[in-house]
Design a protein around this motif. Structure first.
Motif, PDB file in Angstrom:
ATOM      1  N   LEU A   1      -3.274 -27.196  55.461  1.00 21.87           N
ATOM      2  CA  LEU A   1      -2.069 -26.502  54.901  1.00 21.87           C
ATOM      3  C   LEU A   1      -0.972 -27.545  54.223  1.00 21.87           C
ATOM      4  N   ALA A   2      -0.991 -28.700  54.010  1.00 15.58           N
ATOM      5  CA  ALA A   2       0.518 -29.266  53.685  1.00 15.58           C
ATOM      6  C   ALA A   2      -0.517 -29.987  51.991  1.00 15.58           C
ATOM      7  N   LEU A   3      -1.918 -29.192  51.940  1.00 12.66           N
ATOM      8  CA  LEU A   3      -2.073 -29.615  50.403  1.00 12.66           C
ATOM      9  C   LEU A   3      -2.540 -28.580  49.852  1.00 12.66           C
ATOM     10  N   ALA A   4      -2.493 -27.254  50.789  1.00 16.02           N
ATOM     11  CA  ALA A   4      -2.021 -26.228  50.262  1.00 16.02           C
ATOM     12  C   ALA A   4      -0.745 -25.612  49.182  1.00 16.02           C
ATOM     13  N   GLN A   5      -0.012 -25.865  50.298  1.00 18.18           N
ATOM     14  CA  GLN A   5       1.452 -25.812  49.908  1.00 18.18           C
ATOM     15  C   GLN A   5       1.990 -27.383  48.774  1.00 18.18           C
ATOM     16  N   THR A   6       1.619 -28.364  48.814  1.00 18.20           N
ATOM     17  CA  THR A   6       1.995 -29.117  47.359  1.00 18.20           C
ATOM     18  C   THR A   6       1.440 -29.104  46.695  1.00 18.20           C
ATOM     19  N   ALA A   7       0.201 -28.258  46.045  1.00 22.24           N
ATOM     20  CA  ALA A   7      -0.722 -26.907  45.324  1.00 22.24           C
ATOM     21  C   ALA A   7       0.283 -26.345  44.778  1.00 22.24           C
ATOM     22  N   ALA A   8       0.414 -25.530  45.745  1.00 23.40           N
ATOM     23  CA  ALA A   8       1.579 -24.503  45.143  1.00 23.40           C
ATOM     24  C   ALA A   8       2.504 -24.177  44.128  1.00 23.40           C
ATOM     25  N   THR A   9       3.152 -26.101  44.148  1.00 29.73           N
ATOM     26  CA  THR A   9       4.780 -26.349  43.680  1.00 29.73           C
ATOM     27  C   THR A   9       3.848 -26.741  43.093  1.00 29.73           C
ATOM     28  N   ALA A  10       2.863 -27.817  42.648  1.00 31.71           N
ATOM     29  CA  ALA A  10       2.869 -28.707  41.515  1.00 31.71           C
ATOM     30  C   ALA A  10       2.335 -27.827  39.821  1.00 31.71           C
ATOM     31  N   SER A  11       2.926 -29.078  39.330  1.00 31.55           N
ATOM     32  CA  SER A  11       2.720 -28.368  38.311  1.00 31.55           C
ATOM     33  C   SER A  11       0.948 -29.488  37.407  1.00 31.55           C
ATOM     34  N   VAL A  12      -0.012 -28.990  36.373  1.00 31.56           N
ATOM     35  CA  VAL A  12      -0.812 -29.827  35.747  1.00 31.56           C
ATOM     36  C   VAL A  12       0.090 -31.162  35.666  1.00 31.56           C
ATOM     37  N   GLU A  13       0.795 -30.710  34.469  1.00 39.63           N
ATOM     38  CA  GLU A  13       1.220 -32.419  33.709  1.00 39.63           C
ATOM     39  C   GLU A  13       1.987 -33.135  34.456  1.00 39.63           C
ATOM     40  N   ARG A  14       2.360 -32.906  36.038  1.00 41.68           N
ATOM     41  CA  ARG A  14       2.891 -33.451  36.709  1.00 41.68           C
ATOM     42  C   ARG A  14       1.930 -34.741  37.381  1.00 41.68           C
TER      43      ARG A  14
ATOM     44  N   ALA B   1      -4.088 -24.061  46.551  1.00 41.30           N
ATOM     45  CA  ALA B   1      -2.457 -23.767  47.477  1.00 41.30           C
ATOM     46  C   ALA B   1      -3.164 -22.546  48.645  1.00 41.30           C
ATOM     47  N   LYS B   2      -4.340 -21.616  48.266  1.00 38.73           N
ATOM     48  CA  LYS B   2      -4.858 -20.512  49.195  1.00 38.73           C
ATOM     49  C   LYS B   2      -5.625 -21.543  50.235  1.00 38.73           C
ATOM     50  N   LEU B   3      -5.582 -22.556  50.430  1.00 42.05           N
ATOM     51  CA  LEU B   3      -6.573 -23.442  51.694  1.00 42.05           C
ATOM     52  C   LEU B   3      -5.743 -22.586  53.316  1.00 42.05           C
ATOM     53  N   GLY B   4      -6.165 -22.889  54.013  1.00 43.48           N
ATOM     54  CA  GLY B   4      -6.291 -21.865  55.336  1.00 43.48           C
ATOM     55  C   GLY B   4      -5.697 -22.900  56.217  1.00 43.48           C
ATOM     56  N   GLY B   5      -5.281 -23.326  57.528  1.00 36.93           N
ATOM     57  CA  GLY B   5      -5.399 -24.031  58.560  1.00 36.93           C
ATOM     58  C   GLY B   5      -5.001 -24.190  59.283  1.00 36.93           C
ATOM     59  N   ASP B   6      -5.715 -24.586  60.968  1.00 39.18           N
ATOM     60  CA  ASP B   6      -4.737 -24.075  62.069  1.00 39.18           C
ATOM     61  C   ASP B   6      -3.768 -25.349  62.800  1.00 39.18           C
ATOM     62  N   ALA B   7      -3.720 -25.724  64.042  1.00 38.42           N
ATOM     63  CA  ALA B   7      -3.157 -26.135  64.248  1.00 38.42           C
ATOM     64  C   ALA B   7      -3.717 -28.049  64.895  1.00 38.42           C
ATOM     65  N   THR B   8      -4.994 -28.019  64.001  1.00 34.70           N
ATOM     66  CA  THR B   8      -6.121 -29.258  64.225  1.00 34.70           C
ATOM     67  C   THR B   8      -4.873 -30.249  63.158  1.00 34.70           C
ATOM     68  N   PRO B   9      -5.209 -31.709  63.373  1.00 35.25           N
ATOM     69  CA  PRO B   9      -5.327 -32.580  62.874  1.00 35.25           C
ATOM     70  C   PRO B   9      -5.472 -32.303  60.711  1.00 35.25           C
ATOM     71  N   LEU B  10      -6.686 -31.549  61.027  1.00 34.25           N
ATOM     72  CA  LEU B  10      -7.353 -30.962  59.684  1.00 34.25           C
ATOM     73  C   LEU B  10      -6.805 -29.912  58.916  1.00 34.25           C
ATOM     74  N   GLY B  11      -6.725 -29.263  60.121  1.00 36.52           N
ATOM     75  CA  GLY B  11      -6.105 -27.990  59.593  1.00 36.52           C
ATOM     76  C   GLY B  11      -4.389 -28.070  58.881  1.00 36.52           C
ATOM     77  N   LEU B  12      -3.824 -28.959  59.249  1.00 37.12           N
ATOM     78  CA  LEU B  12      -2.741 -29.621  59.467  1.00 37.12           C
ATOM     79  C   LEU B  12      -2.518 -30.474  57.823  1.00 37.12           C
ATOM     80  N   ALA B  13      -3.588 -31.043  57.546  1.00 35.82           N
ATOM     81  CA  ALA B  13      -3.751 -31.677  56.373  1.00 35.82           C
ATOM     82  C   ALA B  13      -3.855 -30.274  54.896  1.00 35.82           C
TER      83      ALA B  13
END
Length: 271
Positions: free
Chosen positions: A117-130, A103-115
């Motif tokens: 950020l998207a993974l970090a955002q998803t991890a921040a709201t994810a539950s271990v069980e789910r 969830a602490k991953l950083g990113g820039d405006a490149t496609p890889l950087g945005l990816a």
């Protein structure tokens, strides 16, 4: 994460056997056992990959029996971190501490950087069980998972076919073997990412041109399609951005491997 053994040359194996009998320490690259303090200090990049620094303990480093490379350039360090992150997420469902780091991953405006950020955002709201249920549905399932992350399957439609045999032959030439405790075949996507992390980090000291040949022979023809399938998988929620990250990173690697290696560039300069 998978467990790999680097057997080395016959002389190295004999020396290692003598040392192992004396120290009673197995020479196995089991990443889950490796402490962060054993890892080198990789230079931070202030854009898309800085947060992966917190995942360094997942890297392929042996605690005994192998010398670490004296230095590694920042490009290969970041490549190793990317491969290590993908290998970790494909080999098992992440625990709470891992999700917190992701969830602490950083990113820039490149496609890889945005990816990232998207993974970090998803991890921040994810539950271990789910996420654990999602991993089971995607990769294990009742009978089989939604996806089969194996090179043989993607290349032939069947498991344990000729692509796996060719991979084992090439790994054997490099002195890399699967440990007896590891059940997954070597053409699992997690294992191949782990091997590429070892090559990029210098743990498996293989020339750049051999890295390129290994990637082109054993990953390039199918692993991008696997990540694209993961990106679109019906059960994917947390793993959807993992698929995006993997697909974009493989595209970057494919383009990079089309460039001359360091040795090829030096030869051109000398001629």
């Amino acid at each position: 994460m998978t467990a790999l053994t680097h057997t080395g040359t016959k002389k190295e194996r004999n020396e290692k056997d003598d040392r192992t009998r004396q120290e009673a320490v197995p020479d196995v690259l089991e990443v889950s056992q490796l402490p962060t303090s054993k890892l080198p200090n990789f230079p931070a990049r202030p854009l898309s990959i800085q947060g992966v620094m917190d995942l360094e303990r997942e890297m392929l480093w042996s605690e005994c029996g192998h010398e670490k490379p004296l230095e590694i350039d920042s490009v290969d360090a970041h490549r190793a971190q990317e491969y290590s992150l993908l290998a970790m997420l494909l080999s098992r469902s992440p625990d709470a501490a891992t999700l917190k780091r992701i969830a602490k991953l950083g990113g820039d405006a490149t496609p890889l950087g945005l990816a990232h950020l998207a993974l970090a955002q998803t991890a921040a709201t994810a539950s271990v069980e789910r996420v654990a249920r999602e991993y089971f549905t995607l990769f294990i399932g009742v009978g089989r998972g939604e996806l089969l992350p194996y090179g043989s399957y993607y290349l032939t439609g069947f498991l344990n076919e000729r692509p796996l045999a060719r991979l084992r032959e090439d790994l054997r030439r490099q002195g890399i073997e699967r440990t007896e405790a590891q059940a997954e075949p070597e053409d699992h996507a997690a294992t191949l990412c782990e091997i590429m992390a070892g090559m990029a980090s210098g743990q498996f000291q293989i020339p750049d041109i051999m890295q390129r040949r290994f990637f082109e022979k054993h990953l390039a023809s199918w692993i991008g399609r696997f990540f694209a399938d993961l990106e679109r998988a019906e059960a994917a929620e947390f793993y959807r951005p993992v698929g995006s990250l993997g697909r974009l990173f493989v595209e970057t690697e494919t383009e990079a491997f089309m460039l001359p290696t360091r040795a090829e560039a030096r030869n051109r300069e000398e001629t």
